[in-house]
Design a protein around this motif. Structure first.
Motif, short mmCIF file in Angstrom:
data_model
loop_
_atom_site.label_atom_id
_atom_site.label_comp_id
_atom_site.label_asym_id
_atom_site.label_seq_id
_atom_site.Cartn_x
_atom_site.Cartn_y
_atom_site.Cartn_z
N LYS A 91 64.82 63.09 4.92
CA LYS A 91 63.81 62.17 5.46
C LYS A 91 62.63 62.06 4.50
O LYS A 91 62.10 60.97 4.25
CB LYS A 91 63.35 62.63 6.84
N ARG A 136 63.54 59.94 1.55
CA ARG A 136 63.55 58.52 1.92
C ARG A 136 62.12 57.96 1.92
O ARG A 136 61.89 56.85 1.43
CB ARG A 136 64.21 58.34 3.28
N LEU A 166 72.37 59.49 -0.60
CA LEU A 166 71.67 59.31 0.67
C LEU A 166 70.94 57.97 0.70
O LEU A 166 71.05 57.22 1.66
CB LEU A 166 70.64 60.42 0.88
N GLY A 204 73.22 55.06 0.96
CA GLY A 204 73.96 54.96 2.22
C GLY A 204 75.41 55.41 2.08
O GLY A 204 76.19 55.23 3.01
N LYS A 227 76.29 58.55 1.69
CA LYS A 227 76.33 59.78 2.48
C LYS A 227 75.14 59.78 3.43
O LYS A 227 74.18 59.04 3.24
CB LYS A 227 76.22 61.01 1.56
N ASP A 228 75.23 60.65 4.44
CA ASP A 228 74.08 60.87 5.32
C ASP A 228 73.91 62.35 5.55
O ASP A 228 74.67 63.16 5.01
CB ASP A 228 74.22 60.08 6.63
N GLU A 229 72.92 62.73 6.33
CA GLU A 229 72.60 64.15 6.54
C GLU A 229 73.76 64.94 7.13
O GLU A 229 73.81 66.15 7.00
CB GLU A 229 71.39 64.30 7.46
N ASN A 230 74.70 64.28 7.76
CA ASN A 230 75.83 64.96 8.40
C ASN A 230 77.09 64.98 7.56
O ASN A 230 78.08 65.56 7.96
CB ASN A 230 76.12 64.32 9.75
N SER A 231 77.06 64.36 6.41
CA SER A 231 78.23 64.32 5.54
C SER A 231 78.58 65.71 5.03
O SER A 231 77.71 66.53 4.82
CB SER A 231 77.98 63.40 4.34
#
Length: 76
Positions: free
Chosen positions: A19, A22, A66, A69, A71-75
């Motif tokens: 976060k 970002r 990240l 897009g 990957k995300d925090e849960n990848s």
């Protein structure tokens, strides 16, 4: 190294989580409304993260994934 391991190491080294990166990317005008701008290339992100946060190439690419897009925090 798993994606989660990259994120953990980045957090330990910089104190910043996805976060935070970002938000920083938005401040640097790499993203707009959470989306990576089309003109921004991976090399720009990698250079920024290496210079400002002393991240290695692989860790910088994890943040790029990240922001892009991929990957995300849960990848994994």
């Amino acid at each position: 190294m798993s994606f989660q391991a990259y994120l953990k190491t980045i957090k330990e080294k910089t104190g910043l989580d996805p976060k935070d990166f970002r938000t920083k990317a938005e401040e640097k005008n790499f993203t707009q409304h959470g989306q990576l701008l089309p003109a921004v290339k991976a090399g720009e992100i990698v250079t920024w993260l290496k210079n400002d946060y002393d991240l290695g190439h692989g860790h910088a690419m994890a943040i790029y994934a990240l922001l892009k897009g991929i990957k995300d925090e849960n990848s994994q």
